[in-house]
Design an enzyme around this catalytic site. Structure first.
Site, PDB file in Angstrom:
ATOM      1  N   GLU A 198       0.924  -1.217   0.157  1.00  0.00           N
ATOM      2  CA  GLU A 198      -0.041  -0.002   0.013  1.00  0.00           C
ATOM      3  C   GLU A 198       0.814   1.162   0.027  1.00  0.00           C
ATOM      4  O   GLU A 198       0.773   2.127   0.881  1.00  0.00           O
ATOM      5  CB  GLU A 198      -0.847   0.028   1.260  1.00  0.00           C
ATOM      6  CG  GLU A 198      -2.188  -0.994   0.957  1.00  0.00           C
ATOM      7  CD  GLU A 198      -3.082  -0.693   0.134  1.00  0.00           C
ATOM      8  OE1 GLU A 198      -3.115   0.576  -0.053  1.00  0.00           O
ATOM      9  OE2 GLU A 198      -3.896  -1.531  -0.358  1.00  0.00           O
ATOM     10  N   ASP A 199       1.895   1.479  -1.027  1.00  0.00           N
ATOM     11  CA  ASP A 199       2.431   2.638  -1.224  1.00  0.00           C
ATOM     12  C   ASP A 199       3.474   2.928  -0.091  1.00  0.00           C
ATOM     13  O   ASP A 199       3.953   3.959   0.041  1.00  0.00           O
ATOM     14  CB  ASP A 199       1.530   3.754  -1.308  1.00  0.00           C
ATOM     15  CG  ASP A 199       1.068   3.887  -2.862  1.00  0.00           C
ATOM     16  OD1 ASP A 199       1.843   3.520  -3.540  1.00  0.00           O
ATOM     17  OD2 ASP A 199       0.175   4.423  -2.831  1.00  0.00           O
ATOM     18  N   ALA A 200       3.667   1.741   0.572  1.00  0.00           N
ATOM     19  CA  ALA A 200       4.938   2.260   1.733  1.00  0.00           C
ATOM     20  C   ALA A 200       6.302   1.877   1.104  1.00  0.00           C
ATOM     21  O   ALA A 200       6.478   1.558  -0.002  1.00  0.00           O
ATOM     22  CB  ALA A 200       4.748   1.210   2.806  1.00  0.00           C
ATOM     23  N   ARG A 382      -2.137   3.288 -11.863  1.00  0.00           N
ATOM     24  CA  ARG A 382      -1.901   4.757 -11.886  1.00  0.00           C
ATOM     25  C   ARG A 382      -1.254   4.867 -13.328  1.00  0.00           C
ATOM     26  O   ARG A 382      -1.055   6.037 -13.589  1.00  0.00           O
ATOM     27  CB  ARG A 382      -0.878   5.094 -10.977  1.00  0.00           C
ATOM     28  CG  ARG A 382      -1.781   4.696  -9.422  1.00  0.00           C
ATOM     29  CD  ARG A 382      -0.853   5.051  -8.584  1.00  0.00           C
ATOM     30  NE  ARG A 382      -1.760   4.675  -7.157  1.00  0.00           N
ATOM     31  CZ  ARG A 382      -0.960   4.424  -6.102  1.00  0.00           C
ATOM     32  NH1 ARG A 382       0.577   4.448  -6.137  1.00  0.00           N
ATOM     33  NH2 ARG A 382      -1.708   3.643  -5.098  1.00  0.00           N
TER      34      ARG A 382
END
Ligand SMILES: [Zn+2]
Length: 580
Positions: A198-200, A382
């Site tokens: 999650e985008d860490a 994205r």
């Protein structure tokens, strides 16, 4: 057109715009000359010919001409959005036809200062470029070269800013290369350990220890010795213990003889930085009760709650009114830690999820260890292909020791980058064979590794971390205060309440919303339902309507509800509490 011609001749102001609007029944000419309109410069095209020649540009380069010469000679003019509606603007000089009225000076200039720093922006999904344009403003950098002499009320400073390896043409125009706000980091693309879900981001402990993304936070506190009518004035001093509002504890321990904190003292929230006393607010205040007569007030300036730092500089000067003015600047070193926010130049933001020791990180055949590991799942939905291209371009730049141009529409093409990588002896895709840092085993799949410019954003955990047990309450509602700066409570909102209701956890609900919040006891008249009170002189309970002859009940309720009853009464509404 007459107005336009006159403007180009210089007989009218270059800031006057005229537009002819034709739509349906409306046919009107609008002349705008008011302030506040957004205008932009364009090259004028006449009968399919561009009057600006290389000769003109040479004159500008040699300094014989200035920008204003182009406007005065009618070569360039400013259009506002309304007049733009009547214009037909060519993007490139070779596209100009007799129908065109204007020519763009530089197509990439439509991006502006923020979006102009994005390399390969034309390869990104457009919302990502918008996100980056917003995030570029939050990046820490070297905002000005004299920052150590300044006394800004607050500011950040990135210790080792880099010029981006992948450049855009706008970077030089806006001066980004002189005042950069990010660092080139070696970035690998793999789902390591699950700590970059999650985008860490997984950061290399070794790189952080060597100074990667280190920054300093500055805050300046100030106090003035104000003068009051009647010859009274503030005094900057160590407050003597007999002043009103003298603070308990060791908050004054860093103050010097002059009442100002010593330089290089390590201070934390609540410590007094500038000791100050003021005369009483009203003449003769408290004189009836105090033996010593008139007592001064404590008005020291203290450190913000929840912040720590080191006293960096003290400045003693005069304000514009001639009063003594003291400024104290506090600095705080910010080494990247879990939860600090970073972003690439493609709207790919994330927070640090793990600081992994360098020896446990994956490595390439050459022994290159990435600074950052990002999750490949950040890309398919994205569609920020620009970052993948920047990764390849950054790798070429780092290996060859040159800057690569990644300007939107004009950047070095993908095929060229692939050829260069191949020439340098690497896979043209930018992927490399890598080995697990813990077991030493080779990964089954080649890993994309390259150099990407990352920005440290000013949302840092140290500024946000907060917890509260007991603390201050609001005067009006007696509920806990809100917000970290006021040592506030954590909000238990409607949705959280709904959860407890759904669980049937009535006791917990009462505990959170009443006992641990604004519980109060109210006397209620059993006859008329109004709020009664206790008369201490006669030791009797009394109702404002029914006097003392009725039964009075004790009711536990929220103070906010008591407030509601009284506010209703102030609106001439008679709320009755039926007590049984
Ligand atoms: Zn009553």
């Amino acid at each position: 057109n007459y107005i336009r011609e006159e403007r180009r001749k210089g007989k009218l102001s270059s800031e006057v715009n005229v537009a002819c609007i034709k739509s349906g029944q409306i046919k009107e000419v609008c002349v705008n000359c008011d302030g506040g309109r957004i205008v932009r410069p364009l090259i004028i095209v006449k009968e399919g010919k561009v009057p600006v020649t290389t000769d003109h540009v040479e004159k500008l380069r040699r300094g014989e001409w200035t920008w204003n010469d182009f406007i005065e000679k009618g070569l360039v003019e400013y259009l506002d959005p309304m007049e733009e509606e009547n214009a037909y603007i060519a993007l490139n000089p070779e596209d100009v036809t007799p129908e065109h009225t204007h020519l763009e000076i530089m197509p990439a200039a439509i991006l502006g200062a923020c979006a102009g720093i994005i390399p390969y922006a034309e390869h990104n999904q457009s919302p990502r470029n918008s996100y980056e344009a917003a995030m570029a403003k939050q990046a820490l950098g070297l905002s000005c070269a004299n920052i150590l002499l300044r006394k800004d009320s607050r500011g950040h400073l990135l210790h080792y800013p880099h010029k981006p390896l992948v450049q855009t043409r706008l970077l030089d125009v806006v001066g980004y290369n002189e005042r950069p706000s990010g660092q080139n980091m070696v970035v690998a693309l793999l789902t390591l350990t699950g700590y970059n879900i999650e985008d860490a981001l997984v950061f290399s402990r070794g790189a952080v220890d060597r100074g990667l993304a280190r920054s300093t936070f500055f805050r300046t506190y100030e106090a003035e010795e104000r003068k009051y009518p009647g010859g009274e004035e503030d005094r900057i001093e160590r407050p003597p213990p007999n002043v009103r509002g003298y603070r308990a504890g060791e908050v004054y321990k860093y103050l010097g003889e002059d009442g100002i904190v010593e330089v290089e003292a390590q201070v934390r929230g609540g410590d007094v930085l500038i000791g100050r006393t003021s005369p009483p607010r009203f003449m003769g205040e408290y004189t009836e009760f105090e033996i010593s007569g008139r007592v001064r007030r404590e008005t020291s300036v203290d450190m913000r709650h929840g912040e720590i730092g080191i006293v960096d500089a003290v400045l003693i000067t005069e304000s514009s009114e001639g009063n003594k003015l003291v400024k104290v600047r506090i600095r705080d070193l910010r080494v990247p830690e879990l939860g600090d926010k970073f972003a690439s130049r493609h709207g790919q933001k994330g927070v640090i999820g793990l600081l992994l020791p360098q020896e446990d990180l994956p490595f390439t055949e050459e022994g290159i260890v990435p600074d950052v590991i990002i999750n490949p799942h950040a890309f398919p939905s994205r569609m920020t292909i620009g970052q993948l291209l920047e990764s390849m371009a950054g790798k070429v730049a780092a290996l060859k020791g040159v800057f690569i141009d990644g300007s939107t529409f004009y950047g070095t093409k993908e095929g060229e980058l692939k050829r260069e990588l191949k020439e340098l002896g690497y896979s043209p895709t930018g992927c490399e064979v890598m080995y697990d840092g813990v077991t030493g085993e080779m990964y089954k799949v080649p890993i994309l590794i390259g150099v990407v410019y990352y920005q440290k954003l000013h949302h840092m955990v140290a500024d946000k971390m907060h917890a509260r047990a007991r603390g201050p309450v609001q005067i009006l509602t007696r509920q806990p205060t809100e917000g970290r700066a006021r040592e506030g409570g954590l909000r238990f909102g409607e949705m959280e309440r709904d959860c407890l209701v759904a669980h049937g956890a009535a006791a917990l609900l009462k505990d959170r919303l009443l006992e641990e919040s604004d519980r109060t006891t109210v006397y209620v008249c059993e006859n008329c339902g109004l709020i009664a009170y206790y008369n201490a002189i006669s030791d009797k309970y009394k109702c404002p309507l029914c006097e003392e002859k009725v039964k009075i009940a004790q009711v536990t309720m929220s103070y906010a509800f008591k407030l509601l009853l009284q506010e209703l009464m102030s609106l001439v509404i008679y709320p009755r509490l039926k007590v049984s």
